[in-house]
Design an enzyme around this catalytic site. Structure first.
Site, short mmCIF file in Angstrom:
data_model
loop_
_atom_site.label_atom_id
_atom_site.label_comp_id
_atom_site.label_asym_id
_atom_site.label_seq_id
_atom_site.Cartn_x
_atom_site.Cartn_y
_atom_site.Cartn_z
N VAL A 1 -27.09 38.12 -12.87
CA VAL A 1 -25.96 37.95 -11.94
C VAL A 1 -24.65 37.80 -12.72
CG1 VAL A 1 -24.94 36.50 -10.15
CG2 VAL A 1 -27.40 36.88 -10.16
N LYS B 1 -40.83 30.05 1.38
CA LYS B 1 -40.90 30.24 -0.06
C LYS B 1 -42.36 30.15 -0.46
CE LYS B 1 -37.94 30.62 -3.61
NZ LYS B 1 -36.63 31.25 -3.65
N GLY C 1 -23.72 31.39 -18.16
CA GLY C 1 -24.96 32.12 -17.89
C GLY C 1 -24.62 33.56 -17.55
N VAL C 2 -24.79 34.44 -18.54
CA VAL C 2 -24.45 35.85 -18.29
C VAL C 2 -25.74 36.68 -18.30
CG1 VAL C 2 -22.02 35.98 -18.85
CG2 VAL C 2 -23.67 35.93 -20.71
N GLY C 3 -26.63 36.32 -17.35
CA GLY C 3 -27.87 37.07 -17.15
C GLY C 3 -27.64 38.15 -16.11
P1 NAD Z 1 -31.12 35.24 -15.36
O1 NAD Z 1 -32.30 34.54 -15.88
O2 NAD Z 1 -31.06 36.73 -15.44
O3 NAD Z 1 -29.79 34.70 -16.08
C1 NAD Z 1 -29.58 33.38 -16.41
C2 NAD Z 1 -28.83 33.36 -17.73
O4 NAD Z 1 -28.45 32.02 -18.00
C3 NAD Z 1 -29.66 33.85 -18.91
O5 NAD Z 1 -28.90 34.79 -19.67
C4 NAD Z 1 -29.93 32.58 -19.69
O6 NAD Z 1 -30.04 32.81 -21.09
C5 NAD Z 1 -28.71 31.76 -19.37
N1 NAD Z 1 -28.88 30.31 -19.50
C6 NAD Z 1 -29.98 29.55 -19.38
N2 NAD Z 1 -29.70 28.26 -19.56
C7 NAD Z 1 -28.36 28.18 -19.79
C8 NAD Z 1 -27.47 27.12 -20.03
N3 NAD Z 1 -27.88 25.85 -20.08
N4 NAD Z 1 -26.15 27.40 -20.22
C9 NAD Z 1 -25.72 28.69 -20.18
N5 NAD Z 1 -26.53 29.75 -19.97
C10 NAD Z 1 -27.83 29.48 -19.76
O7 NAD Z 1 -30.95 34.74 -13.85
P2 NAD Z 1 -30.06 35.38 -12.71
O8 NAD Z 1 -30.92 36.24 -11.85
O9 NAD Z 1 -28.80 35.91 -13.28
O10 NAD Z 1 -29.76 34.07 -11.83
C11 NAD Z 1 -28.86 33.09 -12.29
C12 NAD Z 1 -28.85 31.92 -11.32
O11 NAD Z 1 -28.49 32.37 -10.02
C13 NAD Z 1 -30.22 31.24 -11.14
O12 NAD Z 1 -30.00 29.87 -10.89
C14 NAD Z 1 -30.77 31.89 -9.89
O13 NAD Z 1 -31.70 31.05 -9.23
C15 NAD Z 1 -29.51 32.05 -9.08
N6 NAD Z 1 -29.57 33.11 -8.09
C16 NAD Z 1 -29.84 34.38 -8.47
C17 NAD Z 1 -29.89 35.39 -7.52
C18 NAD Z 1 -30.17 36.81 -7.92
O14 NAD Z 1 -29.94 37.71 -7.10
N7 NAD Z 1 -30.62 37.08 -9.12
C19 NAD Z 1 -29.65 35.10 -6.17
C20 NAD Z 1 -29.34 33.77 -5.80
C21 NAD Z 1 -29.32 32.79 -6.78
#
Ligand code: NAD
Length: 380
Positions: free
Chosen positions: A201, A97, A197-199
């Site tokens: 993923v 990392k 968390g509907v980002g």
């Molecule tokens: P992202 O930033 O696109 O989405 C995260 C979402 O969570 C955002 O919409 C944000 O507003 C929301 N959020 C933040 N704090 C919150 C809370 N307290 N309660 C509810 N919602 C909240 O991130 P992502 O890429 O979708 O990743 C989400 C998680 O999965 C992270 O922890 C990331 O490390 C993990 N992850 C992601 C991937 C990937 O491929 N993107 C792979 C492995 C792990």
């Protein structure tokens, strides 16, 4: 290959100040590299935890750490986690990392990102970088101009693009294993899933779950994100603070880490937890707490590996192939099954079983790697 002087920077495996060799976080690491390029303001740390299974793969986090010590702790914790994630996923990758210290909003520049790319190149493939919090695909494309040792570049450059859809695809398959374990059928039809968390993923996961016939509840600290997801899949919305307490079949944390703690676990009203967030357990004791409560915990690094499986596919030797990658990601269902079987066999929580499966693979492959295969290695 550029040397350090090409960018006017320096690398060091010793700290400028402080006691890095004695830093608890660096214990057991193969290499921790400090990179500095004063003209662009770059200060980065690359941590290679293990190359026992192959080159150390892991993203670059760009974050305004409060101190260098905090950055060392974070990069080492994350790199160690990648070793386990790759091992349990059957990948030929080790764990690594990197972190860039500073605020990406103000510090990011072409010179900084490319200088960082040169430091990655200097490791000659022992470390393969990728996107992480604070870095973007555009950054990876810039890094690609300095080194081939970068993954997740744009599809136009032959890469696999944004890993999030792959992560969501893997989660869907993990949830099928969860359903099979808890209810005796892999069907998600009629199951109530809370996605917190509907980002990138969580949003795609909702689409898959809706298609599989699940009933959905969503939460997000950004109300517009929750509304958009709810409208698209017909979900209910709850406040982010309440998401973990909703009575449901599966709770899917897809936002922050440490959501499963001494404070939150007793309030859960779900049969299982299966989500993408990294480091969901605040402490190992929380894994035991979940098991005692009869809540099935699908270990985070087993079920959220779709992104890295997709990225690793870029290095298959025959180029990235979407269908082949998607088939390999679906195998997360089997990876989780193996972990749950070890948990049942050994009477330990799934999180501990995942560590055990990963450590056994690392140990067994280390013995394979000791077999000498070339004249160079035998000295003839
Ligand atoms: P992202 O930033 O696109 O989405 C995260 C979402 O969570 C955002 O919409 C944000 O507003 C929301 N959020 C933040 N704090 C919150 C809370 N307290 N309660 C509810 N919602 C909240 O991130 P992502 O890429 O979708 O990743 C989400 C998680 O999965 C992270 O922890 C990331 O490390 C993990 N992850 C992601 C991937 C990937 O491929 N993107 C792979 C492995 C792990």
């Amino acid at each position: 290959m550029p040397d350090d002087n090409d960018v006017g920077g320096r690398t060091a495996t010793a700290p400028a100040t402080g006691d890095v060799f004695g830093h608890a976080g660096t214990e057991g690491f193969e290499q921790v590299v400090f990179c500095s390029h004063p003209p662009s303001g770059l200060r980065a740390i690359i941590a290679i935890h293990s190359t026992a299974l192959g080159p150390a793969l892991g993203g670059t986090r760009f974050h305004p750490y409060r101190s260098e010590a905090e950055a060392v702790t974070d990069v080492c914790r994350l790199a160690r986690g990648m070793t386990y994630k790759h091992a349990v996923s059957g990948l030929d990758c080790g764990g690594g990392k990197a972190v860039i210290l500073g605020d990406p909003a103000t510090l990011r520049s072409e010179a900084l990102v490319r200088a960082y790319g040169r430091f990655v190149d200097g490791l000659a493939g022992r470390y393969l970088t990728a996107e992480d919090v604070g870095t973007t695909q555009a950054d990876m494309d810039l890094i690609r101009r300095e080194t081939p040792h970068v993954t997740g570049v744009s599809e136009s450059l032959g890469g696999s693009g944004d890993p999030s859809p792959a992560t969501a695809w893997g989660l869907l398959h993990a949830m099928r294993t969860v359903a099979e374990q808890v209810w005796g059928s892999a069907s998600l039809e009629g199951r109530h899933v809370v996605v917190s968390g509907v980002g990138k993923v969580g949003r795609v996961l909702c689409d898959h779950l809706a298609e599989a016939g699940a009933r959905l509840t969503v939460a997000d600290v950004v109300p517009a994100a929750a509304k958009a997801a709810a409208a698209a899949v017909g979900a209910q919305i709850v406040e982010p603070d309440e998401a973990a307490q909703v009575e449901c079949d599966i709770f899917a944390p897809c936002a922050l880490g440490a959501v499963l703690s001494e404070r939150t676990v007793p309030k859960l009203r779900c049969a299982a937890v299966c989500g993408s967030a990294n480091n969901q357990l605040a402490t190992p004791a929380d894994g035991r707490r979940l098991a005692e409560m009869g809540v099935l915990y699908a270990p985070d690094y087993v079920v959220n590996a779709g992104g890295v499986i997709n990225i690793a596919e870029e290095r298959s030797g025959t180029g990235y192939d979407h269908d082949r990658a998607w088939a390999r990601i679906a195998a997360i269902a089997g990876n989780l099954r193996r972990v749950l079987d070890v948990a049942a066999r050994d009477g330990i929580p799934p999180a501990d079983a995942a560590d055990r499966v990963a450590e056994e693979r690392i140990a067994s492959m280390a013995s394979v790697r000791r077999i000498r295969t070339s004249n160079r290695e035998t000295g003839h």
